[in-house]
Design a protein around this motif. Structure first.
Motif, PDB file in Angstrom:
ATOM      1  N   TRP A  23       0.870  -1.172   0.000  1.00  0.00           N
ATOM      2  CA  TRP A  23       0.000   0.000   0.000  1.00  0.00           C
ATOM      3  C   TRP A  23       0.907   1.223   0.000  1.00  0.00           C
ATOM      4  CZ3 TRP A  23      -5.226  -0.028  -0.493  1.00  0.00           C
ATOM      5  CH2 TRP A  23      -5.848  -1.273  -0.390  1.00  0.00           C
ATOM      6  N   GLN A  25       1.140   5.448  -0.265  1.00  0.00           N
ATOM      7  CA  GLN A  25       0.453   6.732  -0.199  1.00  0.00           C
ATOM      8  C   GLN A  25       1.442   7.823  -0.590  1.00  0.00           C
ATOM      9  OE1 GLN A  25      -1.314   7.710   3.550  1.00  0.00           O
ATOM     10  NE2 GLN A  25      -2.371   9.487   2.718  1.00  0.00           N
ATOM     11  N   ALA A  31      -3.959   6.175  -0.142  1.00  0.00           N
ATOM     12  CA  ALA A  31      -3.135   4.968  -0.258  1.00  0.00           C
ATOM     13  C   ALA A  31      -3.752   4.043  -1.301  1.00  0.00           C
ATOM     14  CB  ALA A  31      -3.030   4.267   1.086  1.00  0.00           C
ATOM     15  N   ARG A  32      -2.891   3.429  -2.098  1.00  0.00           N
ATOM     16  CA  ARG A  32      -3.333   2.493  -3.132  1.00  0.00           C
ATOM     17  C   ARG A  32      -2.532   1.205  -3.034  1.00  0.00           C
ATOM     18  NH1 ARG A  32      -6.298   4.113  -7.545  1.00  0.00           N
ATOM     19  NH2 ARG A  32      -6.680   6.331  -7.687  1.00  0.00           N
ATOM     20  N   ALA A  33      -3.191   0.107  -3.337  1.00  0.00           N
ATOM     21  CA  ALA A  33      -2.513  -1.186  -3.404  1.00  0.00           C
ATOM     22  C   ALA A  33      -1.807  -1.276  -4.745  1.00  0.00           C
ATOM     23  CB  ALA A  33      -3.518  -2.317  -3.255  1.00  0.00           C
ATOM     24  N   THR A  67       3.140   0.718   3.231  1.00  0.00           N
ATOM     25  CA  THR A  67       2.693  -0.255   4.221  1.00  0.00           C
ATOM     26  C   THR A  67       2.743  -1.629   3.573  1.00  0.00           C
ATOM     27  OG1 THR A  67       1.227   1.375   5.226  1.00  0.00           O
ATOM     28  CG2 THR A  67       0.826  -0.921   5.777  1.00  0.00           C
ATOM     29  N   ARG A  69       2.082  -5.676   3.553  1.00  0.00           N
ATOM     30  CA  ARG A  69       1.156  -6.663   4.097  1.00  0.00           C
ATOM     31  C   ARG A  69       1.776  -8.043   4.061  1.00  0.00           C
ATOM     32  NH1 ARG A  69      -1.749  -9.936   0.518  1.00  0.00           N
ATOM     33  NH2 ARG A  69      -1.080  -9.638  -1.608  1.00  0.00           N
ATOM     34  N   ARG A  76      -1.039  -6.196   8.117  1.00  0.00           N
ATOM     35  CA  ARG A  76       0.124  -5.309   8.005  1.00  0.00           C
ATOM     36  C   ARG A  76       1.311  -5.860   8.790  1.00  0.00           C
ATOM     37  NH1 ARG A  76      -1.813  -0.165  10.351  1.00  0.00           N
ATOM     38  NH2 ARG A  76      -3.312  -1.518  11.312  1.00  0.00           N
TER      39      ARG A  76
END
Length: 170
Positions: A23, A25, A31-33, A67, A69, A76
């Motif tokens: 993720w 931002q 924020a985008r995956a 972020t 995952r 996270r």
């Protein structure tokens, strides 16, 4: 996070390598995956072209929050701050990054000419972790989904429940 910056760096690298999705931002954007590859101590992304992921807010010389995952559970693992740099098409770092990205790009309609398309129509971005910025995430980052034209709300067709729940004859 820890007193040892080498451990922080190792956590960022290993977690980001193992996760196929992070993720990100960028400046003044949600924020985008995004899919990525880890290459030469940084995450590399390709996008902003036809058929590729959007990279809003990722400007050359800016900063982004990443972020990571867990690949198996989706939770996270670590968050880190990155310096954003756009790679110039045809440069040595661009060629090396694109070679890695090409191997991980799924469902490319033009696999043979993908590097030419990326050079002319897309951006390749490098996210380099800043020192001492790794942290274990806390709290929820849940947010409403971004608006997209890919989803529609229409009633279920009348015959669909009968097709789905029809009993098989013996």
């Amino acid at each position: 996070m820890t007193a040892d910056p080498l451990l922080d760096r190792a956590l960022v690298e290993e977690a980001t390598k193992k996760s196929g999705l992070v993720w990100v931002q960028g400046e003044d954007s949600p924020a985008r995956a995004l899919w990525h590859v880890w290459h030469e101590d940084a995450a590399h992304l390709v996008g902003d072209g036809p058929g590729e992921q959007p990279l809003p807010g990722l400007v050359d010389g800016g900063v982004a929050e990443v972020t990571v995952r867990s690949k198996d559970k989706g939770g996270r693992v670590v968050a880190w701050t990155a310096r954003v740099s756009e790679l110039a098409p045809g440069s040595e770092p661009w060629e090396a990054a694109v070679a890695e990205l090409k191997g991980k790009r799924l469902n490319a309609s033009d696999a043979e000419g993908i590097t030419d398309r990326w050079a002319s129509q897309c951006r390749v971005v490098r996210l380099t972790p800043l020192d001492g910025v790794a942290e274990l995430p806390e709290g929820s980052l849940a947010a409403a989904p971004l608006a997209t034209g890919a989803t529609t709300r229409q009633p279920v067709p009348g015959g669909l429940p009968k097709l789905l729940f029809k009993r098989k004859r013996r």
